[in-house]
Structures are given as C-alpha cells and as structure tokens.
Scaffold this motif. Structure first.
Motif, PDB file in Angstrom:
ATOM      1  N   ARG A  94      -6.982  -3.396  -8.446  1.00  0.00           N
ATOM      2  CA  ARG A  94      -6.319  -2.180  -7.977  1.00  0.00           C
ATOM      3  C   ARG A  94      -4.861  -2.190  -8.433  1.00  0.00           C
ATOM      4  O   ARG A  94      -4.201  -3.225  -8.442  1.00  0.00           O
ATOM      5  CB  ARG A  94      -6.387  -2.101  -6.457  1.00  0.00           C
ATOM      6  N   HIS A 106      -6.844   5.957  -5.028  1.00  0.00           N
ATOM      7  CA  HIS A 106      -6.120   4.881  -5.685  1.00  0.00           C
ATOM      8  C   HIS A 106      -6.514   4.774  -7.159  1.00  0.00           C
ATOM      9  O   HIS A 106      -7.459   5.403  -7.622  1.00  0.00           O
ATOM     10  CB  HIS A 106      -6.395   3.550  -4.977  1.00  0.00           C
ATOM     11  N   TYR A 107      -5.772   3.923  -7.876  1.00  0.00           N
ATOM     12  CA  TYR A 107      -6.090   3.622  -9.267  1.00  0.00           C
ATOM     13  C   TYR A 107      -6.535   2.168  -9.387  1.00  0.00           C
ATOM     14  O   TYR A 107      -6.080   1.293  -8.642  1.00  0.00           O
ATOM     15  CB  TYR A 107      -4.864   3.841 -10.161  1.00  0.00           C
ATOM     16  N   GLN A 108      -7.417   1.928 -10.336  1.00  0.00           N
ATOM     17  CA  GLN A 108      -7.817   0.570 -10.653  1.00  0.00           C
ATOM     18  C   GLN A 108      -7.997   0.456 -12.165  1.00  0.00           C
ATOM     19  O   GLN A 108      -8.080   1.478 -12.865  1.00  0.00           O
ATOM     20  CB  GLN A 108      -9.107   0.193  -9.920  1.00  0.00           C
ATOM     21  N   THR A 165       2.834   2.973  -2.144  1.00  0.00           N
ATOM     22  CA  THR A 165       2.727   3.995  -3.175  1.00  0.00           C
ATOM     23  C   THR A 165       1.612   3.651  -4.145  1.00  0.00           C
ATOM     24  O   THR A 165       1.700   2.684  -4.879  1.00  0.00           O
ATOM     25  CB  THR A 165       4.056   4.186  -3.931  1.00  0.00           C
ATOM     26  N   THR A 166       0.538   4.400  -4.057  1.00  0.00           N
ATOM     27  CA  THR A 166      -0.590   4.160  -4.954  1.00  0.00           C
ATOM     28  C   THR A 166      -0.814   5.344  -5.881  1.00  0.00           C
ATOM     29  O   THR A 166      -1.672   5.284  -6.742  1.00  0.00           O
ATOM     30  CB  THR A 166      -1.878   3.933  -4.135  1.00  0.00           C
ATOM     31  N   GLU A 167      -0.049   6.393  -5.696  1.00  0.00           N
ATOM     32  CA  GLU A 167      -0.285   7.604  -6.466  1.00  0.00           C
ATOM     33  C   GLU A 167       0.417   7.614  -7.819  1.00  0.00           C
ATOM     34  O   GLU A 167       0.121   8.446  -8.659  1.00  0.00           O
ATOM     35  CB  GLU A 167       0.177   8.822  -5.649  1.00  0.00           C
ATOM     36  N   ARG A 221      -9.546   6.281 -11.756  1.00  0.00           N
ATOM     37  CA  ARG A 221      -9.223   6.630 -10.366  1.00  0.00           C
ATOM     38  C   ARG A 221     -10.376   6.207  -9.475  1.00  0.00           C
ATOM     39  O   ARG A 221     -11.543   6.375  -9.827  1.00  0.00           O
ATOM     40  CB  ARG A 221      -8.967   8.124 -10.231  1.00  0.00           C
ATOM     41  N   LEU A 230       0.810  -1.215   0.000  1.00  0.00           N
ATOM     42  CA  LEU A 230       0.000   0.000   0.000  1.00  0.00           C
ATOM     43  C   LEU A 230       0.846   1.268   0.000  1.00  0.00           C
ATOM     44  O   LEU A 230       0.317   2.358   0.044  1.00  0.00           O
ATOM     45  CB  LEU A 230      -0.920   0.011   1.232  1.00  0.00           C
ATOM     46  N   HIS A 278      -1.128  -1.211  -7.645  1.00  0.00           N
ATOM     47  CA  HIS A 278      -0.356  -0.858  -6.457  1.00  0.00           C
ATOM     48  C   HIS A 278       1.104  -1.277  -6.623  1.00  0.00           C
ATOM     49  O   HIS A 278       1.468  -1.996  -7.555  1.00  0.00           O
ATOM     50  CB  HIS A 278      -0.952  -1.477  -5.193  1.00  0.00           C
TER      51      HIS A 278
END
Length: 350
Positions: free
Chosen positions: A222, A245-247, A157-159, A241, A155, A224
């Motif tokens: 997701r 987070h991104y998926q 770095t999700t940016e 987005r 978790l 990650h």
C-alpha cells in the motif's frame, strides 16, 4: 576522443584494460596509476574525461578517493572492482558517492574475463563521457540522524501520490531529495534504473539516512504517507487503486524503453488510476524513458515537473519530457523536496 585514466593497484589489470581500449577509435588511455594519490598528481597535468577506478588499493581506497573527487572536481567515474561481485552494497555505495557506472572484474581468469567484457566496459565509458557529475550541496538532514522516534499517522493521507523517475545520477539525486522530506510527506513511488538485486541495498541505505521509510516495493504494498517504495531491479512497478487507497503491483514483463523497471510503465499506470491526485517528477538520466508516461499523466490532470539541465548529471530523460510537452514546470533539484512538501500540504488543506 574520450580521454580515460585508469587507477588500479594491479599492473596486469592496468595493462589488460589499456589493451582492451587501445583499438577503440574514440577512446584513448592518457594515463594510469597504482593508487589514488599518485593518480591525482598525474591527472592534474592532463585531466581525463572518464576515470576507471578500483576500490581496494594501497594508501587510499577507491570510495574515499571518489568522494573526495566529487567534492573537489566531479569527474565521470566507472568503478571496476572484484568487490562489486561479492556484494551489491559496495556497488550501491559507489553509485551513491557519484560513480556513473559499475563494472565487475572476476578474481579468476582475470585477463580472459576483462577481454570478454571489453565491449561492456567500452559502452560504460562512452555513456560515462556523456554525463556531468555534480557536487551536490549538503542535505538538511544530518547523516545518521535517527528522527523516527515521534509517532507518525501513516493513514492520514492516502489520496495523493508522488512518482519519481530517474536513471544515471539518480542515486545521488534521490538521496538528496528524500533526506529532506518530513515524515508526513505524501506517499512516494520511485523507478530508478538499477540492476537486479541492487535496489534492495539502495533502499536500505536510503532508509537509514531518511526521516521517511524507504524500502524496495513488494507486490500489493500500500502507498501511504511517510513511505517511499522503490521498484525492484528486473521487475516493473505500477500503481493501482484499491478502494480509497493506492497500492503497487510488482510484475514481470519485457523491458520497456530497454529498461525493467521502466519509468513509463509506472507513469502510465498513474495516468490511468491516479492522475488528478498525483505529482510526477522526471529526473536525471540517459535516454527517453518516462517522457511519454509523464505526458499521459499531465494530460489526465497530474502535476508534472522535469529537473533542469544545470542540476542533472545527464539531461536526457528530462530533456525528452520537456521536448514532448510533458512537464508543466522545469525546476532545479534543490527545489524538489520543497515542491513535494507543498504538494502534500495543498492536498491536506485543499
């Protein structure tokens, strides 16, 4: 003229393939052999532009011969085998070893099936002649090394997200890059032009070889750190987005730039939803898929890189991106893993 050499232990297959190619004005069959050891003797006298190679043969199997060939004298090779009908893992092994195309011959009605598919084989040979396979240097990660013992903070770095797009030659290139990445690298999304059902086997192969986790993407997966998601063959993948987070969304739809999955579909979605936090990299491949999507990423604040001509099997996709002004930088393949790591490091420390 495209000079073709055929290696197959079946005299019937060699005869039918030679007959299928004989009428083509730009293709000439310069020789044939029943096994690789006999083939290499004849090929040294007149080296072909494209090799058509079976897998099951006496004295040396086709995959062993292909790997040896790619180390010593990389040559565009089309695998023509019944084994690719039985299991996609064989085809993935061949592509990962350096083959630029796979052609399935049926066990039953062999003569009729080969004649019916001659147009497809001719297209693969013509495309293969445009490629320049390369002997890639060894990666930094030893084959089979199990390096997932240490715990990983998934978790952290999700940016940030890295997007890779490739086609012909991409199977080898992706393996080379991904095997060098550490477990804390940014999340990665990949479109590799590949037939339906091949991508799952390809992802499993990469997952066994890499420190990071690699798998075929599922709808709403997701993105990650330490994970690379590969778009499934026959479906598009796009980024969305979801809160902080991104998926990914895995969706059906018409082909884009004649491809499904399409690099442009992925890159354009990143331009809309994640460009300032993204790194886009367009790699070896034929055609122009991804060039416009990479430009959209750059225009919306992403970092963008194209693979250089010297390290590409086919320079088509990177060339089109460079011509369009999509790439901020042009780099050799052996720098890609370091650039991805630097992008992740800058994200954590910036």
């Amino acid at each position: 003229m495209i000079k073709v050499f055929i290696v197959d232990d079946s005299a019937l297959v060699r005869q039918v393939l030679t007959s299928c190619l004989a009428s083509h004005p730009r293709i000439t069959v310069i020789g044939q052999a029943a096994d690789p050891l006999y083939a290499i003797e004849k090929m040294r006298r007149d080296w072909p532009d494209v090799l058509v190679l079976d897998i099951e043969m006496p004295r040396m199997d086709g995959l062993t011969f292909l790997r040896q060939l790619m180390r010593e004298r990389p040559t565009p090779t089309i695998i023509c085998s019944t084994l690719t009908e039985q299991g996609n893992s064989v085809a993935v092994e061949a592509l990962s070893a350096g083959a630029v195309g796979v052609f399935t011959k049926a066990r039953l009605g062999l003569k009729q099936s080969l004649e019916a598919l001659s147009a497809e084989l001719i297209r693969k040979i013509e495309d293969g002649a445009k490629t320049r396979p390369r002997a890639l240097p060894a990666t930094l990660t030893a084959p089979g090394e199990d390096s997932r013992i240490a715990p990983v903070n998934r978790l952290r770095t999700t940016e940030k997200v890295v997007a890779l797009g490739c086609s012909t030659g991409g199977t080898q290139a992706l393996e080379f890059v991904l095997r060098q990445l550490p477990r804390d690298c940014p999340g990665i999304v990949i479109v590799q032009h590949m037939p339906e059902k091949f991508t799952a086997d390809f992802a499993r192969r990469l997952d066994k070889l890499c420190q990071i986790e690699v798998r075929e993407a599922r709808h709403l997966d997701r993105v990650h750190s330490g994970l690379a998601l590969l778009a499934p063959g026959g479906l598009h993948m796009q980024l969305k987005r979801s809160g902080a987070h991104y998926q990914v969304e895995v969706v059906d739809g018409p082909p884009v730039n004649r491809h499904k999955p399409s690099v442009d579909v992925l890159f354009r979605s990143i331009a809309r939803h994640a460009a300032p936090s993204a790194l886009g990299m367009i790699m070896t491949g034929m055609g122009d898929d991804g060039a416009r999507g990479l430009l959209a990423m750059r225009e919306n604040g992403a970092q963008t890189i194209a693979q250089d001509e010297a390290s590409c099997v086919v320079f088509g996709m990177p060339r089109e991106a460079i011509k369009l002004g999509s790439a901020q930088a042009v780099e050799p393949l052996n720098k890609f893993s370091r650039l991805i790591q630097e992008f992740g490091d800058n994200a954590r420390h910036g």
